[in-house]
Design an enzyme around this catalytic site. Structure first.
Site, PDB file in Angstrom:
ATOM      1  NE  ARG A   1      -1.572   4.652   5.424  1.00 49.74           N
ATOM      2  CZ  ARG A   1      -1.498   5.525   4.142  1.00 49.74           C
ATOM      3  NH1 ARG A   1      -1.047   6.772   5.079  1.00 49.74           N
ATOM      4  NH2 ARG A   1      -2.288   6.403   3.120  1.00 49.74           N
TER       5      ARG A   1
ATOM      6  N   GLY B   1       1.435  -8.286  -0.355  1.00 48.71           N
ATOM      7  CA  GLY B   1       0.466  -8.068  -0.951  1.00 48.71           C
ATOM      8  C   GLY B   1       0.743  -7.758  -1.935  1.00 48.71           C
ATOM      9  CG  HIS B   2       2.161  -3.301  -4.022  1.00 52.25           C
ATOM     10  ND1 HIS B   2       2.250  -3.249  -2.588  1.00 52.25           N
ATOM     11  CD2 HIS B   2       0.274  -2.921  -3.791  1.00 52.25           C
ATOM     12  CE1 HIS B   2       1.667  -2.179  -1.888  1.00 52.25           C
ATOM     13  NE2 HIS B   2       1.041  -1.894  -2.483  1.00 52.25           N
TER      14      HIS B   2
ATOM     15  CE  LYS C   1      -4.425  -2.661   4.824  1.00 54.22           C
ATOM     16  NZ  LYS C   1      -4.431  -1.354   4.427  1.00 54.22           N
TER      17      LYS C   1
ATOM     18  CD  GLN D   1      -8.400   1.776  -3.348  1.00 47.25           C
ATOM     19  OE1 GLN D   1      -8.108   3.313  -3.214  1.00 47.25           O
ATOM     20  NE2 GLN D   1      -8.030   0.951  -3.892  1.00 47.25           N
TER      21      GLN D   1
ATOM     22  CG  HIS E   1       3.687  -4.486   0.382  1.00 48.75           C
ATOM     23  ND1 HIS E   1       2.105  -5.152   0.483  1.00 48.75           N
ATOM     24  CD2 HIS E   1       2.341  -3.291   0.966  1.00 48.75           C
ATOM     25  CE1 HIS E   1       1.504  -5.131   0.692  1.00 48.75           C
ATOM     26  NE2 HIS E   1       1.729  -4.284   1.053  1.00 48.75           N
TER      27      HIS E   1
HETATM   28  O1  PAF Z   1      -4.705   1.078  -3.575  1.00 56.15           O
HETATM   29  C1  PAF Z   1      -3.928   2.184  -3.968  1.00 56.15           C
HETATM   30  O2  PAF Z   1      -2.884   1.790  -3.760  1.00 56.15           O
HETATM   31  C2  PAF Z   1      -4.572   3.749  -4.473  1.00 56.15           C
HETATM   32  O3  PAF Z   1      -5.766   4.015  -4.196  1.00 56.15           O
HETATM   33  C3  PAF Z   1      -4.638   3.347  -6.064  1.00 56.15           C
HETATM   34  C4  PAF Z   1      -5.962   2.361  -6.259  1.00 56.15           C
HETATM   35  C5  PAF Z   1      -3.408   3.237  -6.482  1.00 56.15           C
HETATM   36  C6  PAF Z   1      -4.959   4.847  -6.594  1.00 56.15           C
HETATM   37  O4  PAF Z   1      -3.850   5.524  -5.914  1.00 56.15           O
END
Ligand code: PAF
Length: 282
Positions: free
Chosen positions: A186, A28-29, A148, A152, A26
């Site tokens: 999502r 954001g990516h 976001k 992670q 989307h």
């Molecule tokens: O953030 C994500 O979309 C996933 O956790 C990642 C970093 C691509 C690893 O699968």
């Protein structure tokens, strides 16, 4: 732009800027790719976007099964945002001979804060495993990750330092809808009613800024989420890097929320976060 499925074809693109994703791309990516394009570290190096739905980071098989897979549209998003390569490997290229060994020592931020680590057991072992493996295959000089997924981001940063992976980790601010909802793959699962209630998450993060202590900020966020009918998993203010609890009188931290929204017959789990800072008394 190239679409590559065989890792052996990645050689000419080593040393580039890497944007790992699970697809369902989307705006954001697209912003991650645009930021990669503008990095000083890029110096004409290629931008490689991976699209791989990593099974080892899903702790719920139903969640993995329904994760959207939209490769054709994803390739188009990458082309428009200015990537040179989409790397879309199959499972056997990422995990040859079914190898799924998780990393040896996860960083403390992946196991101790009792946030995503507690609510999604095994998730960060899977994330670290796939990110390390993708780094091995793509051999980037830098990699971008969205803020976001704040925990992670800290986990990957800590793992890269701990294991000396030699990849610069670049954070990119969250992209939001007009009402503040953080963009997420999502969000397509939200019914119109759930979609409007989900806006309470960014609203709560915003309102927390008016509180003058950590407990007051946490209580205010919880109150707003509950009033919107959301199921709160956590609504906390933490130390931004370690994500461990702060003293009550701390004046700066990261506010983090995970909440579930009822949408039709099911629940959709959403996360978001924002900087939290006590503003000077006027
Ligand atoms: O953030 C994500 O979309 C996933 O956790 C990642 C970093 C691509 C690893 O699968």
């Amino acid at each position: 732009m190239q679409v590559i499925t065989d890792p052996a074809a990645l050689g000419p693109y080593f040393g580039g800027v890497f944007v790992p994703t699970m697809g369902a791309l989307h705006a954001g990516h697209a912003r991650l790719v645009e930021c990669a394009r503008d990095l000083p570290a890029r110096r004409e190096a290629p931008i490689v976007v991976s699209v791989f739905v990593n099974p080892t980071q899903f702790n719920d098989p139903a969640d993995l099964a329904r994760y959207p897979r939209t490769l054709e549209a994803d390739v188009e998003v990458c082309r428009r945002a200015g990537a040179e390569v989409v790397f879309a490997p199959g499972i056997s290229a990422v995990y040859p001979q079914g190898s799924t060994s998780p990393p040896r020592d996860l960083p403390a931020v992946a196991t101790e804060p009792q946030l995503e680590d507690a609510h999604r057991p095994g998730h960060f072992a899977g994330v670290c495993q796939v990110v390390r493996r993708l780094f091995e295959l793509v051999r980037p000089r830098a990699a971008v990750f969205g803020e976001k997924d704040w925990q992670q981001l800290q986990v990957i940063r800590a793992m890269s330092e701990q294991e000396d992976l030699g990849v610069e980790i670049v954070p990119v601010p969250t992209v939001r809808e007009h009402d503040g909802l953080a963009m997420s793959s999502r969000n397509i699962f939200l019914s119109p009613d759930a979609r409007s209630r989900a806006a309470a998450i960014s609203g709560a993060l915003c309102e927390a800024g008016a509180a003058r202590t950590v407990p007051a900020a946490q209580a205010r966020m919880r109150e707003i989420l509950l009033a919107a009918g959301l199921v709160v998993e956590y609504a906390v203010v933490r130390e931004p890097r370690t994500l461990m609890p702060l003293p009550a009188d701390a004046t700066h931290g990261r506010a983090l929320i995970a909440a579930q929204v009822r949408s039709g017959a099911g629940m959709v789990r959403l996360i978001d976060n924002a900087e939290w800072r006590v503003s000077p008394e006027s």
